[in-house]
Design a protein around this motif. Structure first.
Motif, PDB file in Angstrom:
ATOM      1  N   ARG A   1     102.159  21.152  19.850  1.00 48.24           N
ATOM      2  CA  ARG A   1     102.730  20.927  20.976  1.00 48.24           C
ATOM      3  C   ARG A   1     101.849  19.907  22.249  1.00 48.24           C
ATOM      4  N   ASN A   2     101.155  18.503  21.538  1.00 47.15           N
ATOM      5  CA  ASN A   2     101.275  17.013  22.204  1.00 47.15           C
ATOM      6  C   ASN A   2      99.825  18.253  23.163  1.00 47.15           C
ATOM      7  N   TYR A   3      99.026  18.128  22.846  1.00 44.80           N
ATOM      8  CA  TYR A   3      97.434  18.515  23.587  1.00 44.80           C
ATOM      9  C   TYR A   3      97.438  17.786  24.694  1.00 44.80           C
ATOM     10  N   GLY A   4      97.491  18.545  26.018  1.00 48.90           N
ATOM     11  CA  GLY A   4      97.377  17.607  27.100  1.00 48.90           C
ATOM     12  C   GLY A   4      98.404  18.119  28.009  1.00 48.90           C
ATOM     13  N   ASN A   5      99.649  17.958  27.495  1.00 43.21           N
ATOM     14  CA  ASN A   5     100.814  17.619  28.269  1.00 43.21           C
ATOM     15  C   ASN A   5     100.936  18.658  28.962  1.00 43.21           C
ATOM     16  N   LEU A   6     102.024  18.536  30.523  1.00 41.71           N
ATOM     17  CA  LEU A   6     101.605  19.554  31.466  1.00 41.71           C
ATOM     18  C   LEU A   6     102.846  19.713  31.786  1.00 41.71           C
ATOM     19  N   GLU A   7     104.028  19.728  30.974  1.00 41.52           N
ATOM     20  CA  GLU A   7     105.294  20.483  30.819  1.00 41.52           C
ATOM     21  C   GLU A   7     105.156  22.164  29.926  1.00 41.52           C
ATOM     22  N   GLU A   8     104.429  22.294  28.731  1.00 44.43           N
ATOM     23  CA  GLU A   8     104.349  23.740  28.119  1.00 44.43           C
ATOM     24  C   GLU A   8     102.795  23.658  27.987  1.00 44.43           C
ATOM     25  N   SER A   9     102.171  25.051  27.313  1.00 42.68           N
ATOM     26  CA  SER A   9     101.331  25.685  27.066  1.00 42.68           C
ATOM     27  C   SER A   9     100.451  24.699  25.399  1.00 42.68           C
ATOM     28  N   SER A  10      99.651  24.027  25.122  1.00 43.50           N
ATOM     29  CA  SER A  10      99.294  24.380  24.117  1.00 43.50           C
ATOM     30  C   SER A  10      98.071  24.211  23.445  1.00 43.50           C
ATOM     31  N   ASN A  11      97.716  23.745  21.533  1.00 44.09           N
ATOM     32  CA  ASN A  11      96.934  24.463  21.049  1.00 44.09           C
ATOM     33  C   ASN A  11      95.865  23.138  20.599  1.00 44.09           C
ATOM     34  N   PHE A  12      94.668  22.614  20.273  1.00 44.30           N
ATOM     35  CA  PHE A  12      94.058  21.552  19.223  1.00 44.30           C
ATOM     36  C   PHE A  12      92.972  21.878  19.109  1.00 44.30           C
ATOM     37  N   PHE A  13      93.245  22.029  17.428  1.00 45.72           N
ATOM     38  CA  PHE A  13      92.305  22.634  16.515  1.00 45.72           C
ATOM     39  C   PHE A  13      91.096  21.067  15.841  1.00 45.72           C
ATOM     40  N   ARG A  14      90.009  21.762  15.495  1.00 45.24           N
ATOM     41  CA  ARG A  14      89.235  20.125  15.135  1.00 45.24           C
ATOM     42  C   ARG A  14      88.549  21.200  14.365  1.00 45.24           C
ATOM     43  N   TRP A  15      88.246  20.832  13.052  1.00 44.91           N
ATOM     44  CA  TRP A  15      87.697  21.263  12.295  1.00 44.91           C
ATOM     45  C   TRP A  15      86.536  19.916  11.228  1.00 44.91           C
ATOM     46  N   SER A  16      85.727  19.825  10.728  1.00 49.91           N
ATOM     47  CA  SER A  16      84.746  19.318   9.905  1.00 49.91           C
ATOM     48  C   SER A  16      84.025  19.672   9.049  1.00 49.91           C
ATOM     49  N   LEU A  17      83.850  19.188   7.554  1.00 46.12           N
ATOM     50  CA  LEU A  17      82.485  19.524   7.021  1.00 46.12           C
ATOM     51  C   LEU A  17      82.288  18.464   6.270  1.00 46.12           C
ATOM     52  N   GLU A  18      80.595  18.132   6.919  1.00 42.73           N
ATOM     53  CA  GLU A  18      79.919  16.691   6.077  1.00 42.73           C
ATOM     54  C   GLU A  18      79.096  17.492   5.065  1.00 42.73           C
ATOM     55  N   SER A  19      79.512  16.297   3.974  1.00 43.72           N
ATOM     56  CA  SER A  19      77.874  16.428   2.573  1.00 43.72           C
ATOM     57  C   SER A  19      77.291  15.056   2.643  1.00 43.72           C
ATOM     58  N   GLY A  20      75.544  15.296   3.714  1.00 41.93           N
ATOM     59  CA  GLY A  20      75.118  14.076   3.211  1.00 41.93           C
ATOM     60  C   GLY A  20      74.431  14.114   2.070  1.00 41.93           C
ATOM     61  N   GLY A  21      73.974  12.965   2.160  1.00 42.18           N
ATOM     62  CA  GLY A  21      73.293  12.577   0.706  1.00 42.18           C
ATOM     63  C   GLY A  21      73.906  12.927  -1.280  1.00 42.18           C
ATOM     64  N   THR A  22      75.368  12.720  -0.028  1.00 41.20           N
ATOM     65  CA  THR A  22      75.842  13.760  -2.146  1.00 41.20           C
ATOM     66  C   THR A  22      75.918  12.194  -2.896  1.00 41.20           C
ATOM     67  N   LEU A  23      75.989  11.172  -2.640  1.00 41.27           N
ATOM     68  CA  LEU A  23      76.445  10.337  -3.514  1.00 41.27           C
ATOM     69  C   LEU A  23      75.411  10.040  -4.100  1.00 41.27           C
ATOM     70  N   GLN A  24      74.244   9.828  -3.136  1.00 45.16           N
ATOM     71  CA  GLN A  24      72.815  10.086  -3.984  1.00 45.16           C
ATOM     72  C   GLN A  24      72.789  10.870  -5.186  1.00 45.16           C
ATOM     73  N   ASN A  25      73.188  12.171  -5.431  1.00 47.58           N
ATOM     74  CA  ASN A  25      73.010  13.082  -6.804  1.00 47.58           C
ATOM     75  C   ASN A  25      73.457  12.130  -7.796  1.00 47.58           C
ATOM     76  N   PHE A  26      74.888  10.917  -7.368  1.00 47.26           N
ATOM     77  CA  PHE A  26      75.539  10.493  -8.736  1.00 47.26           C
ATOM     78  C   PHE A  26      74.725   9.574  -9.262  1.00 47.26           C
ATOM     79  N   PHE A  27      74.085   8.488  -7.801  1.00 46.95           N
ATOM     80  CA  PHE A  27      73.330   6.582  -7.837  1.00 46.95           C
ATOM     81  C   PHE A  27      72.460   6.207  -7.763  1.00 46.95           C
ATOM     82  N   ASN A  28      72.043   5.480  -8.082  1.00 53.28           N
ATOM     83  CA  ASN A  28      70.183   5.421  -7.291  1.00 53.28           C
ATOM     84  C   ASN A  28      71.101   3.886  -5.873  1.00 53.28           C
TER      85      ASN A  28
END
Length: 802
Positions: free
Chosen positions: A550-577
């Protein structure tokens, strides 16, 4: 006299009374909050719930100096001046320019004449009691109850006068609630009847449910969209009728017959099949005596003067095809996905039914191929303002395949909190340049049919290269970053991003004193912050999802926002030098990082919003050093976090900072150092209310902390461990280490900008010894503080905290 003026009774005429309070007396089954929206007349707002109406006083303060005659005279002078110029204009263009200037110059005066001066706009006139308005409100309440199944309702208004103040109580007698008993259908067209029966599960009219007039409107809209989605292009809502029988059966049951009439001139509804699809990408451009070139690609007839766009790429965003039945959803999806290419000023689609054919026409007009923009403003970093300048350049359709090239530069002169001092504010120079190419498809070896099917999810590939530079008294830091990102949307509210490659080379030059300080922190406290300033190479892969309901932040009706992220650091170094990493002595990192952020805005009424947020994350390093890159650590405290603590100074856990050398100025503890953590958990709840004009107020409670995965041990001058609280996350103890702050805020909402001043107050400090952690009763707004007082923290921000 002052109280009388604030009450507003001072501004009443001799025989007038003030509508002071309205309330509704109704059974629990009636939603009184919704009923309040049906008041014909509102009472005046009260200051902190007291019998004081500051906005009334503000309105009449402004009215004293309001001179409408003077404004009317000035308005007439402006109009006469421009009318004379317009009459002397020799060209239509000159006349049009003068008309525009006249409108612009007189608009503000006309608006002021209607709405008054600034004080009158911020304030409100006294609410004068009018018995006619009370009667109209009673009728409105009755209509609302009737439309919600209370056919035999009764509403009685009781008034009570205290001096010149009138209190009104609306007593609600709803009567029995009527429910739908049976829903029947009368549909002569057998094809429409079969389609309707097939989708009964999604009907808004369900036997046993309370009668609700709004559900009849929703059902009419649902049936209309259903038929238009299945080829019935010229179907109209006027064909749908409802026959409602309130005496269908006993026990307050309602019988409903849904009637779908046939057209007047034929005994069935026509189903439209698309014969041809025409696409004109340069609509609005006319070249006399020059014919348009025609090209057919995948059933679409492209017609253009010059081929500047790839028909192959455009066809991936066209979902209406010859030989298929008309679909409203496919029409709107085509319009939306073509607009997402950011190459057209407009995208219009219409259908031509003349000549015995059903032809779809798509018209677009190109945007300017080159676009420059500049931005100057003030940025607030960690609660301290500073000016910045942005410059952006965009070149559209760079390779004739609707790719866009973007380059932007930024420089900011900002105030930031010192990483190693409590009250110091450093001048920081932040600069950067980034270049990117955005492709309107996935750059992957895919079949043509697969690319065509993927066009519905707005696929994009973004390749970018950037350089960022930070200059602070403590250190100079530069980072060169390469990103390669795939993004797509499976609906208008969900977006996915997969960063297949994120490479950064980071170099830092430390001030000697700062470098020594970091070393001491490691030796004395086990703080590994020094490792994050070593020359390093960071590589990662990131997958994230954003849900914007519902377009989070609008003032006409209640709204929701959800964000998640998964990050893997150094993964490429397991395959490339990466030989250059070792050759240049760069430190590399291997880690997993997960974050989640949920927000909700609940619209209470026209001037009140309840907002809350839950935010958390964990970062786990699995290389030998057990260290995350500096940018991947979590911090708590600051204007967008726990506002009762200074930026990045809360935690970790119940770890106790050193005591301040100057408690009269700083309070008990010395919050010199940033406190990074591997785990973050925080939440906030905030009540926002419009006060007057562009001024809004807020009350808030924040709670949270950061923790480390490994214990941090404080040592004395001889290297011996010292008991100093716990920084490590422990499932059976972490809830005791959640810091709690409360406070209030003032926001100046200029629509284009929200300037925020939040005053944070500690309520529960996990850094103090157990038994002494409740500190709300120790708050002191001004110096001197001493060892038994907690200062109030001022947070300055731009925009809402969440």
């Amino acid at each position: 006299m002052l109280m009388q003026g604030c009450l507003g009774t001072k501004h009443l005429n001799k025989d007038e009374k003030m509508l002071y309070k309205q309330k509704i007396d109704a059974p629990k089954s009636i939603n009184t909050t919704t009923l309040k929206n049906h008041y014909i007349q509102q009472t005046n707002k009260k200051f902190l719930g007291l019998r004081v109406h500051t906005l009334v006083g503000m309105y009449y303060f402004g009215k004293k100096s309001f001179k409408p005659a003077r404004i009317e005279k000035k308005l007439k002078q402006k109009e006469d001046k421009y009318n004379a110029k317009i009459s002397e204009a020799k060209t239509e263009k000159r006349e049009a320019n003068l008309q525009f200037k006249k409108q612009r110059k007189t608009a503000a005066l006309k608006e002021k004449l209607v709405n008054g001066n600034i004080w009158m706009k911020w304030g409100e006139p006294v609410s004068v009691y009018d018995s006619a308005n009370i009667q109209l409100t009673t009728e409105r309440f009755g209509d609302y109850l009737f439309n919600n199944g209370y056919f035999k309702n009764k509403v009685v208004a009781h008034t009570k006068t205290d001096d010149r103040l009138v209190n009104v109580t609306y007593e609600i007698f709803p009567g029995p609630l009527y429910r739908l008993d049976s829903v029947m259908f009368r549909i002569p067209d057998s094809a429409l009847h079969a389609l309707t029966m097939k989708t009964l599960r999604s009907s808004y009219l369900k036997p046993g449910s309370p009668y609700n007039q709004d559900n009849f409107s929703r059902e009419r809209e649902r049936i209309d969209l259903l038929f238009k989605e299945n080829g019935y292009y010229d179907f109209s809502r006027q064909y749908i009728e409802f026959d409602v029988d309130t005496a269908f059966r006993e026990n307050h049951n309602v019988g409903v017959v849904v009637i779908i009439n046939d057209p007047a001139k034929r005994n069935h509804h026509k189903k439209f099949m698309i014969d041809e699809v025409h696409f004109t990408p340069d609509a609005g451009i006319s070249l006399p005596s020059v014919p348009r070139t025609k090209q057919n690609y995948r059933g679409t007839d492209f017609e253009y003067y010059e081929k500047i766009y790839s028909a192959k790429i455009l066809s991936q965003r066209i979902f209406i095809r010859p030989g298929e039945y008309y679909s409203r959803d496919k029409t709107f999806s085509t319009q939306r996905q073509l607009a997402n290419l950011d190459n057209f000023k407009f995208v219009n689609i219409n259908y031509d039914t003349t000549g015995g054919k059903f032809i779809a026409n798509i018209y677009t007009n190109p945007l300017e191929r080159y676009q420059w923009s500049n931005e100057v403003g003030i940025n607030v970093t960690q609660g301290f303002p500073g000016p910045f300048y942005n410059i952006n350049f965009k070149k559209r359709n760079i390779f004739k395949g609707l790719e866009n090239f973007e380059i932007n530069g930024r420089i900011g002169y900002e105030g930031v909190a010192s990483a190693t001092a409590t009250n110091n504010v450093y001048q920081s120079i932040e600069a950067g340049i980034n270049a990117a190419v955005i492709f309107p498809q996935f750059l992957l070896p895919l079949k043509e049919e697969t690319r065509y099917n993927l066009g519905r999810i707005n696929p994009r590939t973004r390749a970018s290269l950037g350089y960022n530079y930070t200059n602070r008294p403590e250190y100079v830091r530069s980072a060169t970053t390469l990103n390669y990102v795939y993004s797509w949307e499976n609906s208008r509210i969900r977006r996915f991003d997969f960063t297949m490659t994120n490479l950064s080379i980071i170099n830092s030059k430390l001030d000697p004193a700062f470098n020594q300080l970091l070393s001491d922190l490691f030796v004395n406290e086990g703080n590994t912050l020094f490792r994050t300033f070593e020359p390093s190479f960071v590589s990662s892969m990131i997958f994230s999802m954003t849900w914007n309901h519902r377009n989070y932040g609008n003032l006409e009706e209640s709204s929701n926002f959800f964000r998640w992220s998964l990050e893997s650091g150094g993964t490429l170094q397991n395959f490339f030098n990466y030989d250059f990493v070792e050759q240049n002595g760069l430190k590399s990192f291997r880690y997993i990082r997960l974050t989640a952020d949920f927000r909700r805005l609940l619209i209470v009424d026209r001037s009140t919003i309840l907002a809350y947020r839950v935010n958390g994350g964990v970062g786990i390093s699995y290389d030998d050093s057990k260290v995350l890159p500096y940018e991947k650590y979590f911090f708590a405290g600051g204007s967008n976090s726990i506002r009762a603590w200074r930026p990045r100074r809360l935690g970790p856990g119940s770890y106790r900072p050193a005591e301040s050398a100057d408690p009269e100025r700083n309070g008990l503890y010395d919050y010199k150092y940033e406190q990074p953590g591997d785990i973050l958990l925080e939440g906030s709840i905030e009540l926002r209310r419009k006060l007057f004009g562009f001024v809004e107020g807020a009350l808030f409670v924040d709670a949270g902390n950061v923790w480390t995965l490994e214990p941090r041990i404080l040592r004395d001058g001889e290297g011996n461990p010292v008991e100093n609280g716990n920084s490590q996350f422990k499932a059976n103890e972490f809830y005791k280490e959640i810091g709690v702050g409360t406070g209030f805020g003032v926001r100046f909402n200029f629509s284009f900008l929200v300037l925020r001043l939040d005053f944070g107050i500690k309520a529960y400090d996990p850094g103090r010894p157990e038994g002494d952690r409740f500190v709300l009763n120790k708050v002191k707004p001004f110096k001197p503080y001493g060892t038994n007082r907690e200062p109030v923290i001022l947070n300055i921000g731009v925009g809402f905290p969440f």
